[in-house]
Scaffold this motif. Structure first.
Motif, PDB file in Angstrom:
ATOM      1  N   GLY A 179       0.800  -1.214   0.000  1.00 41.63           N
ATOM      2  CA  GLY A 179       0.000   0.000   0.000  1.00 41.63           C
ATOM      3  C   GLY A 179       0.835   1.268   0.000  1.00 41.63           C
ATOM      4  O   GLY A 179       2.058   1.237  -0.168  1.00 41.63           O
ATOM      5  N   GLY A 180       0.165   2.382   0.218  1.00 43.18           N
ATOM      6  CA  GLY A 180       0.843   3.674   0.299  1.00 43.18           C
ATOM      7  C   GLY A 180       1.606   4.056  -0.951  1.00 43.18           C
ATOM      8  O   GLY A 180       1.270   3.652  -2.066  1.00 43.18           O
ATOM      9  N   PHE A 181       2.649   4.833  -0.732  1.00 45.20           N
ATOM     10  CA  PHE A 181       3.448   5.322  -1.855  1.00 45.20           C
ATOM     11  C   PHE A 181       4.198   4.197  -2.556  1.00 45.20           C
ATOM     12  O   PHE A 181       4.458   4.261  -3.760  1.00 45.20           O
ATOM     13  N   THR A 182       4.547   3.160  -1.812  1.00 44.86           N
ATOM     14  CA  THR A 182       5.292   2.047  -2.408  1.00 44.86           C
ATOM     15  C   THR A 182       4.496   1.378  -3.517  1.00 44.86           C
ATOM     16  O   THR A 182       4.975   1.216  -4.639  1.00 44.86           O
ATOM     17  N   THR A 183       3.260   0.996  -3.219  1.00 45.47           N
ATOM     18  CA  THR A 183       2.407   0.360  -4.220  1.00 45.47           C
ATOM     19  C   THR A 183       2.034   1.352  -5.314  1.00 45.47           C
ATOM     20  O   THR A 183       1.999   1.001  -6.499  1.00 45.47           O
ATOM     21  N   GLY A 184       1.763   2.581  -4.917  1.00 47.36           N
ATOM     22  CA  GLY A 184       1.392   3.607  -5.891  1.00 47.36           C
ATOM     23  C   GLY A 184       2.471   3.850  -6.917  1.00 47.36           C
ATOM     24  O   GLY A 184       2.187   4.057  -8.101  1.00 47.36           O
ATOM     25  N   LEU A 185       3.739   3.809  -6.477  1.00 45.74           N
ATOM     26  CA  LEU A 185       4.846   4.085  -7.392  1.00 45.74           C
ATOM     27  C   LEU A 185       5.309   2.850  -8.145  1.00 45.74           C
ATOM     28  O   LEU A 185       5.477   2.878  -9.364  1.00 45.74           O
ATOM     29  N   PHE A 186       5.514   1.746  -7.431  1.00 46.02           N
ATOM     30  CA  PHE A 186       6.153   0.584  -8.032  1.00 46.02           C
ATOM     31  C   PHE A 186       5.195  -0.474  -8.597  1.00 46.02           C
ATOM     32  O   PHE A 186       5.638  -1.396  -9.274  1.00 46.02           O
ATOM     33  N   LYS A 187       3.903  -0.330  -8.335  1.00 44.94           N
ATOM     34  CA  LYS A 187       2.944  -1.331  -8.819  1.00 44.94           C
ATOM     35  C   LYS A 187       1.830  -0.710  -9.655  1.00 44.94           C
ATOM     36  O   LYS A 187       1.512  -1.175 -10.743  1.00 44.94           O
ATOM     37  N   ASN A 188       1.239   0.361  -9.150  1.00 48.35           N
ATOM     38  CA  ASN A 188       0.065   0.940  -9.810  1.00 48.35           C
ATOM     39  C   ASN A 188       0.359   2.209 -10.584  1.00 48.35           C
ATOM     40  O   ASN A 188      -0.557   2.885 -11.038  1.00 48.35           O
ATOM     41  N   GLY A 189       1.641   2.511 -10.725  1.00 51.27           N
ATOM     42  CA  GLY A 189       1.986   3.791 -11.347  1.00 51.27           C
ATOM     43  C   GLY A 189       2.164   3.767 -12.853  1.00 51.27           C
ATOM     44  O   GLY A 189       2.669   4.731 -13.442  1.00 51.27           O
ATOM     45  N   THR A 190       1.751   2.683 -13.515  1.00 58.29           N
ATOM     46  CA  THR A 190       2.000   2.546 -14.953  1.00 58.29           C
ATOM     47  C   THR A 190       1.481   3.729 -15.759  1.00 58.29           C
ATOM     48  O   THR A 190       2.227   4.368 -16.504  1.00 58.29           O
ATOM     49  N   SER A 191       0.196   4.028 -15.629  1.00 60.26           N
ATOM     50  CA  SER A 191      -0.410   5.094 -16.439  1.00 60.26           C
ATOM     51  C   SER A 191       0.241   6.446 -16.165  1.00 60.26           C
ATOM     52  O   SER A 191       0.529   7.211 -17.098  1.00 60.26           O
ATOM     53  N   THR A 192       0.500   6.728 -14.893  1.00 64.11           N
ATOM     54  CA  THR A 192       1.094   8.016 -14.535  1.00 64.11           C
ATOM     55  C   THR A 192       2.512   8.148 -15.083  1.00 64.11           C
ATOM     56  O   THR A 192       2.869   9.174 -15.683  1.00 64.11           O
ATOM     57  N   LEU A 193       3.326   7.111 -14.883  1.00 60.63           N
ATOM     58  CA  LEU A 193       4.715   7.169 -15.335  1.00 60.63           C
ATOM     59  C   LEU A 193       4.815   7.217 -16.857  1.00 60.63           C
ATOM     60  O   LEU A 193       5.609   7.986 -17.414  1.00 60.63           O
ATOM     61  N   VAL A 194       4.005   6.412 -17.540  1.00 56.80           N
ATOM     62  CA  VAL A 194       4.031   6.424 -19.006  1.00 56.80           C
ATOM     63  C   VAL A 194       3.535   7.764 -19.525  1.00 56.80           C
ATOM     64  O   VAL A 194       4.097   8.341 -20.470  1.00 56.80           O
ATOM     65  N   GLY A 195       2.482   8.290 -18.891  1.00 56.73           N
ATOM     66  CA  GLY A 195       1.966   9.594 -19.296  1.00 56.73           C
ATOM     67  C   GLY A 195       3.008  10.688 -19.116  1.00 56.73           C
ATOM     68  O   GLY A 195       3.185  11.557 -19.975  1.00 56.73           O
ATOM     69  N   LEU A 196       3.732  10.648 -17.992  1.00 48.27           N
ATOM     70  CA  LEU A 196       4.782  11.631 -17.726  1.00 48.27           C
ATOM     71  C   LEU A 196       5.927  11.468 -18.717  1.00 48.27           C
ATOM     72  O   LEU A 196       6.514  12.452 -19.194  1.00 48.27           O
ATOM     73  N   PHE A 197       6.248  10.207 -19.041  1.00 45.54           N
ATOM     74  CA  PHE A 197       7.315   9.941 -20.002  1.00 45.54           C
ATOM     75  C   PHE A 197       6.951  10.512 -21.371  1.00 45.54           C
ATOM     76  O   PHE A 197       7.775  11.122 -22.057  1.00 45.54           O
ATOM     77  N   ILE A 198       5.698  10.333 -21.777  1.00 49.05           N
ATOM     78  CA  ILE A 198       5.242  10.853 -23.064  1.00 49.05           C
ATOM     79  C   ILE A 198       5.251  12.378 -23.057  1.00 49.05           C
ATOM     80  O   ILE A 198       5.624  13.017 -24.047  1.00 49.05           O
ATOM     81  N   LEU A 199       4.861  12.967 -21.929  1.00 49.09           N
ATOM     82  CA  LEU A 199       4.884  14.426 -21.822  1.00 49.09           C
ATOM     83  C   LEU A 199       6.304  14.955 -21.976  1.00 49.09           C
ATOM     84  O   LEU A 199       6.553  15.915 -22.715  1.00 49.09           O
ATOM     85  N   CYS A 200       7.245  14.332 -21.267  1.00 46.47           N
ATOM     86  CA  CYS A 200       8.654  14.746 -21.387  1.00 46.47           C
ATOM     87  C   CYS A 200       9.162  14.538 -22.811  1.00 46.47           C
ATOM     88  O   CYS A 200       9.937  15.344 -23.328  1.00 46.47           O
ATOM     89  N   SER A 201       8.727  13.449 -23.436  1.00 42.86           N
ATOM     90  CA  SER A 201       9.138  13.181 -24.813  1.00 42.86           C
ATOM     91  C   SER A 201       8.639  14.264 -25.755  1.00 42.86           C
ATOM     92  O   SER A 201       9.330  14.673 -26.695  1.00 42.86           O
ATOM     93  N   GLY A 202       7.429  14.750 -25.487  1.00 37.95           N
ATOM     94  CA  GLY A 202       6.864  15.799 -26.338  1.00 37.95           C
ATOM     95  C   GLY A 202       7.702  17.060 -26.330  1.00 37.95           C
ATOM     96  O   GLY A 202       7.777  17.775 -27.336  1.00 37.95           O
ATOM     97  N   ALA A 203       8.346  17.335 -25.200  1.00 34.57           N
ATOM     98  CA  ALA A 203       9.159  18.547 -25.087  1.00 34.57           C
ATOM     99  C   ALA A 203      10.376  18.507 -26.001  1.00 34.57           C
ATOM    100  O   ALA A 203      10.964  19.550 -26.308  1.00 34.57           O
ATOM    101  N   THR A 204      10.769  17.327 -26.455  1.00 37.73           N
ATOM    102  CA  THR A 204      11.939  17.225 -27.332  1.00 37.73           C
ATOM    103  C   THR A 204      11.589  17.480 -28.795  1.00 37.73           C
ATOM    104  O   THR A 204      12.468  17.576 -29.641  1.00 37.73           O
ATOM    105  N   ILE A 205      10.302  17.574 -29.103  1.00 38.68           N
ATOM    106  CA  ILE A 205       9.855  17.714 -30.491  1.00 38.68           C
ATOM    107  C   ILE A 205       9.639  19.176 -30.852  1.00 38.68           C
ATOM    108  O   ILE A 205       8.912  19.899 -30.175  1.00 38.68           O
ATOM    109  N   SER A 206      10.243  19.590 -31.930  1.00 44.88           N
ATOM    110  CA  SER A 206      10.054  20.948 -32.423  1.00 44.88           C
ATOM    111  C   SER A 206       8.818  21.007 -33.307  1.00 44.88           C
ATOM    112  O   SER A 206       8.528  20.068 -34.050  1.00 44.88           O
ATOM    113  N   PHE A 207       8.056  22.100 -33.193  1.00 44.69           N
ATOM    114  CA  PHE A 207       6.871  22.254 -34.042  1.00 44.69           C
ATOM    115  C   PHE A 207       7.250  22.156 -35.521  1.00 44.69           C
ATOM    116  O   PHE A 207       6.464  21.706 -36.361  1.00 44.69           O
TER     117      PHE A 207
END
Length: 318
Positions: A36-64
């Motif tokens: 439970g807590g932050f451990t489960t939230g980060l290392f087990k249930n964090g897939t959508s959040t981490l992938v979403g953040l990764f995609i957001l960071c990836s977007g910053a590397t793209i020039s219009f």
């Protein structure tokens, strides 16, 4: 200890090693990740959040100014993978019917082969490609789920494909692109975040997989995983390289089955109940393909990248 440096010595090690670690822990001592807590939230249930953040960071590397190329690359890769998956599933159904052969069903084949793991592709694009390859995830993400699978199965009239779900995939990338293009400091901040997110993305993906899924799926699951890697990885690499007129390892990077694909057989059966008898075995086989392809595709992508570099070096020496 040189943990990071050691991981980088292995092909796709920053992603693959944490993925394998997460998979092993989830297989043998899953309770460690479920306190439970932050451990489960980060290392087990964090897939959508981490992938979403990764995609957001990836977007910053793209020039219009370069937006056209990512869309082009994403469309080409998506079409190649989709067509191969549909042809394999259609051919299997024509030859052996809905029950397939060796327990390998057309439902499982189309589900596994037409879906790809966007997080793994993005990580590999960051390591072995360029900014336009990373940006291609905006289109590739469309195959991550039941939408294209249902269409491929001929269930178009039964499938409910919400446009908002497609929009939700693209929004983080667009926000990243906007911030990166409007503010150079934001571009640097988000771009630097990519490397930090890689191992955490890998671990969380692995923490939602189990080595036992390969055993449960039997020979059919192993064959499906290898077929996914070969037909939409190795074969796609050569097709994509021919289209690009140069060796391009990103063709290999889509030779995976996305984790979301595990839920697709059940989703499809809800639209077409006649598929209920094959849902259980199809789900196990797709899960096996997720595990196998997640391990093999990064290794082969690194191999093709190395071969491409060697070829380029020989050409420059002449």
């Amino acid at each position: 200890m040189k943990i990071c440096a050691t991981m980088k010595k292995f092909p796709g090690g920053m992603m693959v090693i944490p993925l394998l670690l997460g998979c092993v822990i989830n297989t043998f001592i899953p309770q460690v990740l479920e306190i439970g807590g932050f451990t489960t939230g980060l290392f087990k249930n964090g897939t959508s959040t981490l992938v979403g953040l990764f995609i957001l960071c990836s977007g910053a590397t793209i020039s219009f100014k370069q937006a056209g190329m990512p869309l082009y690359k994403g469309a080409v890769l998506t079409i190649i993978k989709y067509v191969i998956g549909v042809l394999l599933g259609w051919g299997l159904n024509k030859a052996f019917g809905p029950a397939g052969i060796l327990g390998l069903t057309p439902l499982a084949v189309i589900t596994a082969v037409t879906n790809s793991n966007g997080a793994i592709y993005t990580a590999l694009a960051k390591e072995f490609g360029d900014d336009t390859d990373v940006g291609a995830i905006a289109i590739l993400s469309l195959n991550d789920g039941p939408f294209l699978t249902m269409i491929a199965l001929g269930a178009t009239g039964l499938a409910d494909i919400p446009i908002i779900s497609i929009v939700a995939v693209i929004v983080p990338l667009l926000i990243g692109m906007f911030l990166g293009n409007m503010d150079e400091d934001f571009k640097v901040l988000l771009t630097n975040g990519l490397a930090m997110l890689l191992p955490f993305n890998g671990f969380v993906l692995g923490a939602n997989m189990s080595l036992m899924s390969i055993v449960k799926a039997g020979a059919g699951g192993i064959v499906l995983g290898l077929a996914t890697v070969f037909f939409t990885g190795v074969v796609t690499y050569f097709i994509y390289s021919a289209i690009r007129r140069k060796p391009d390892p990103m063709g290999m990077a889509i030779g995976t089955t996305g984790g979301n694909a595990v839920a697709v057989p059940a989703s499809v059966a809800m639209a077409d109940p006649t598929l209920d008898p094959v849902v259980e075995v199809a789900t196990a086989q797709v899960a096996a393909s997720v595990v196998l392809s997640s391990i093999l595709a990064p290794l082969l992508t690194a191999y093709f990248f190395k071969k491409a570099q060697e070829k380029q070096e020989k050409k420059e020496d002449k």
